[in-house]
Design an enzyme around this catalytic site. Sequence first.
Site, short mmCIF file in Angstrom:
data_model
loop_
_atom_site.label_atom_id
_atom_site.label_comp_id
_atom_site.label_asym_id
_atom_site.label_seq_id
_atom_site.Cartn_x
_atom_site.Cartn_y
_atom_site.Cartn_z
NE ARG A 37 5.09 -0.43 -0.33
CZ ARG A 37 4.06 0.34 -0.07
NH1 ARG A 37 2.85 -0.16 -0.03
NH2 ARG A 37 4.24 1.62 0.23
CD GLU A 181 -3.77 8.47 2.78
OE1 GLU A 181 -4.36 8.01 1.78
OE2 GLU A 181 -2.78 7.93 3.30
CE LYS A 223 -5.11 5.65 4.52
NZ LYS A 223 -5.33 4.45 3.71
CB SER A 265 0.52 1.93 8.91
OG SER A 265 0.77 1.46 7.61
NE ARG A 298 3.85 1.75 3.73
CZ ARG A 298 4.43 2.94 3.76
NH1 ARG A 298 5.75 3.02 3.63
NH2 ARG A 298 3.73 4.04 3.92
P1 13P Z 1 0.24 2.77 4.68
O1 13P Z 1 -0.63 2.25 5.78
O2 13P Z 1 1.23 1.77 4.16
O3 13P Z 1 0.86 4.09 5.02
O4 13P Z 1 -0.71 3.06 3.46
C1 13P Z 1 -1.90 3.69 3.68
C2 13P Z 1 -2.36 4.33 2.44
O5 13P Z 1 -3.41 4.04 1.95
C3 13P Z 1 -1.49 5.33 1.82
O6 13P Z 1 -2.26 6.10 0.93
#
Ligand code: 13P
Length: 375
Positions: A37, A181, A223, A265, A298
């Site tokens: 990034r 997640e 998540k 996100s 992000r």
């Molecule tokens: P993003 O919101 O950028 O997708 O990242 C969330 C995250 O923690 C990815 O593991």
Amino acid sequence: MQPQINAQTLIDTAKMLVAGNKGLLAMDESNPTCNKRFALLGIPQTKELRRAYRELILTTPGLGEYISGVILYDETIHQQQQDGTSFLKTITNGGIIPGIKVDIGAKEMAGYPGEKITEGLDGLRDRLKEYFQMGARFAKWRAVIAIGNGIPSRGCIESNAQALARYAALCQEAGLVPVVEPEVLMDGDHSLDQCYEVTESVLRTVFNHLDSQRVMLEGMILKPNMVLPGLTYPKQETVDEVADATVTCLLRSVPAAVPGIAFLSGGQSGQLASARLNAMNLRFKSRLPWALAFSFARAIQQPALEIWQGNDANVLAAQQALLHRAQCNWEARRCEYSGEWRVGEQGSGGVGEYLNSFIHPPVAQNSAGILTPDS
Ligand code: 13P
């Protein structure tokens, strides 16, 4: 020595992570991801600049008004501000709960071309103990599921779900709330319906494994991804359609005992992520068993990173941009985000239009089986 943990502590922490309409800020990019990034913006990829950027984020005045917890990376949890204050102290002084990413990344899965399995279970018990002693109170593990030709396979979904469940059980043993997640990726040319099917199947599998591993649902946070069409699919549904598909999927696959769902996100713009979260809460809040919150990286950080550019002179402006996006998502949880949304932006169907027309409407089901508010 094993910390003295009781179930109530985990339950209380999980509840705190989604209380007050706040959400999580993910700032746990691994060094390679953070460097990528930085490189895109021409920022030198050094340990000192990664530290400076994380200091910028954590010293943003007022961050704790909108952010309940931050997810750190191993390098960051050991770092300090320039004045010597440890980041962990900065975080807790700001009324924020520190968390830590504990997986070691998604690797190619043997025998399953194009698919990945997340690694990091070996030695995890000891690492969790250490992070707890340092002050972390929750953890994160990310599994990635790609949609494509013939994928995801059952083998990939099952293996990732089992790893997530084993991680979650170890977290609870160590006194850390697991943020579970399973991310179904946006990349690709699949439709929203395909994303719906895969997401539902993944979530059901994850909860089966969480049950097998005796994970206490009241002491965890889910998540997930939102249910979205692939980035290159020609039809991009409206904000409301995405909200309806996502909430329908979650109502059918996430037990009510889970206190909170905090979305990733996944590459959406900050505005879209906030608008979609707003729409979900606005259209369904009265019938949701769990809090619908955010755990964005992000979608909160990107504008700030673009303003900062690695330059000290831009820190204040970058912090303002970061705080703004955090506040937008707090507003979205309160169904009050009408922000910068413009009709014509990706997804169409301006939030403003329906903000006036729906106030906690009752919910019906359309012919496709997707729940919709029935005004
Ligand atoms: P993003 O919101 O950028 O997708 O990242 C969330 C995250 O923690 C990815 O593991």
